[in-house]
Design an enzyme around this catalytic site. Structure first.
Site, PDB file in Angstrom:
ATOM      1  N   HIS A  64      -6.153  -7.450  -0.203  1.00  0.00           N
ATOM      2  CA  HIS A  64      -6.283  -6.026  -0.521  1.00  0.00           C
ATOM      3  C   HIS A  64      -5.517  -5.709  -1.805  1.00  0.00           C
ATOM      4  O   HIS A  64      -4.482  -6.320  -2.087  1.00  0.00           O
ATOM      5  CB  HIS A  64      -5.736  -5.174   0.633  1.00  0.00           C
TER       6      HIS A  64
ATOM      7  N   ASP B 266      -4.375 -12.822   3.855  1.00  0.00           N
ATOM      8  CA  ASP B 266      -5.610 -12.326   4.474  1.00  0.00           C
ATOM      9  C   ASP B 266      -6.857 -12.582   3.634  1.00  0.00           C
ATOM     10  O   ASP B 266      -7.951 -12.146   4.006  1.00  0.00           O
ATOM     11  CB  ASP B 266      -5.482 -10.837   4.829  1.00  0.00           C
TER      12      ASP B 266
ATOM     13  N   HIS C  31       0.820  -1.238   0.000  1.00  0.00           N
ATOM     14  CA  HIS C  31       0.000   0.000   0.000  1.00  0.00           C
ATOM     15  C   HIS C  31       0.845   1.275   0.000  1.00  0.00           C
ATOM     16  O   HIS C  31       0.312   2.359  -0.237  1.00  0.00           O
ATOM     17  CB  HIS C  31      -0.930   0.039   1.212  1.00  0.00           C
TER      18      HIS C  31
ATOM     19  N   ASP D 245      -2.588 -10.976  -1.935  1.00  0.00           N
ATOM     20  CA  ASP D 245      -3.159 -10.379  -0.722  1.00  0.00           C
ATOM     21  C   ASP D 245      -4.621 -10.003  -1.001  1.00  0.00           C
ATOM     22  O   ASP D 245      -4.972  -9.655  -2.118  1.00  0.00           O
ATOM     23  CB  ASP D 245      -2.340  -9.128  -0.360  1.00  0.00           C
TER      24      ASP D 245
HETATM   25 ZN   LIG Z   1      -3.963  -7.194   2.991  1.00  0.00          ZN
END
Ligand SMILES: [Zn+2]
Length: 310
Positions: free
Chosen positions: A165, A247, A126, A163
């Protein structure tokens, strides 16, 4: 040839506070999961500090300085965004995390390891060029990719991100550079809000496979098999870097995908196959998310077991 496991105790000293999901116990769980006899063949290495030269291939020098000069006193913390903070140990942890990813690249390029897993934190995908975000300070996978190009002269490097995200930072850094490929499956809508299928890079070098909340392992596998893997095969990377977040597991508290532990073994085998087809088997994996400690431990064990078996 064996598999390198790269980590550093300084990565435990990035203290995010008492209730933060991105905690040092995550890394302790990962390392404990890799203690058994079957993991004895791992070549265990300490992550070096990333250098200014390595970091500034991705982040402006002023941003790097803003992180490195930001060392609160022991017990204090400084917020960088709503859910990202720095403690006294964060700057060194971030340097070890990025340096571990770089060292993993050197391990597979020097040829003493076929694959390497950097068990580090804080995570990276991120982090934007100029902004810490979403638990991430430096863009570890992108720094590794740029290092592979600058030091080793690779023409094409792919970062493949499972991931849950979307890796907004990696995507943004890669978007306008057709020598880099970013492919991601992720829950959508979800944090950070980017990663729609229409975000394609300048040359089709970004491929996003958004998955709805509640999507299962079957949908995850189909997204990779039908969308991302064919695209990365066309790109033909000379090195595969994995943003390995765990995740998307059904037990994870931060999102709503429904993957089983076995799905992380499957995706690892697929990514190893990509590396085998195009990159002489060279695969670097860098830890991103994963917040249920038991699911994280079991999934990482399966991931590294697959790396060792390849
Ligand atoms: Zn994540």
């Amino acid at each position: 040839m064996s598999v390198a496991l790269i980590t550093h105790p300084a990565c435990l000293e990035h203290d995010t506070g008492p209730w933060h999901p991105e905690c040092a116990d995550r890394l302790r769980s990962v390392l404990r999961a890799l203690e058994g006899e079957e993991f004895l063949p791992l070549l265990r290495e300490l992550a070096p500090l990333a250098t200014a030269e390595q970091l500034t291939r991705v982040h402006p020098a002023a941003y790097v300085a803003s992180i490195l000069d930001n060392r609160p006193e022991p017990g204090e913390s400084v917020p960088l965004d709503a859910d990202t903070m720095m403690s006294a140990g964060s700057a060194e942890a971030a340097l070890r995390a990025a340096g571990g990813a770089v060292h993993a690249v050197d391990a597979v390029m020097e040829g003493w390891a076929r694959a390497a897993f950097a068990a580090v934190r804080p995570p990276g995908h991120h982090a934007e060029r100029n902004q810490a975000m979403g638990f991430c300070l430096f863009s570890n996978a992108a720094i590794a990719a740029r290092h592979a190009q600058a030091r080793w002269g690779l023409a094409r490097v792919a970062v493949l991100d499972f991931d849950v995200h979307h890796g907004n930072g990696t995507q943004d850094i890669f978007f306008a550079d057709p020598t880099l490929f970013y492919g991601s499956s992720h829950q959508f809508p979800c944090y950070p809000g980017t990663g729609a299928a229409g975000e394609r890079g300048v040359a089709g070098n970004v491929v996003n496979a958004p998955l709805p909340p509640g999507a299962t392992g079957a949908q995850f596998r189909a997204a990779w098999a039908d969308i991302i893997l064919p695209a990365v095969d066309r790109f033909a990377p000379e090195l595969v870097i994995v943003s390995a977040g765990f995740d998307a597991h059904k037990a994870d508290p931060l999102a709503q995908l429904r993957l089983e532990t076995a799905d992380f073994g499957w995706i690892t085998e697929q990514l190893l196959a990509v590396a085998g087809r195009h990159a002489k088997g060279r695969l670097v994996s860098v830890l991103e998310g994963g917040y249920d400690l038991d699911a994280l431990a079991a999934s990482v064990a399966l991931h590294v077991r697959a790396l060792l078996r390849a």
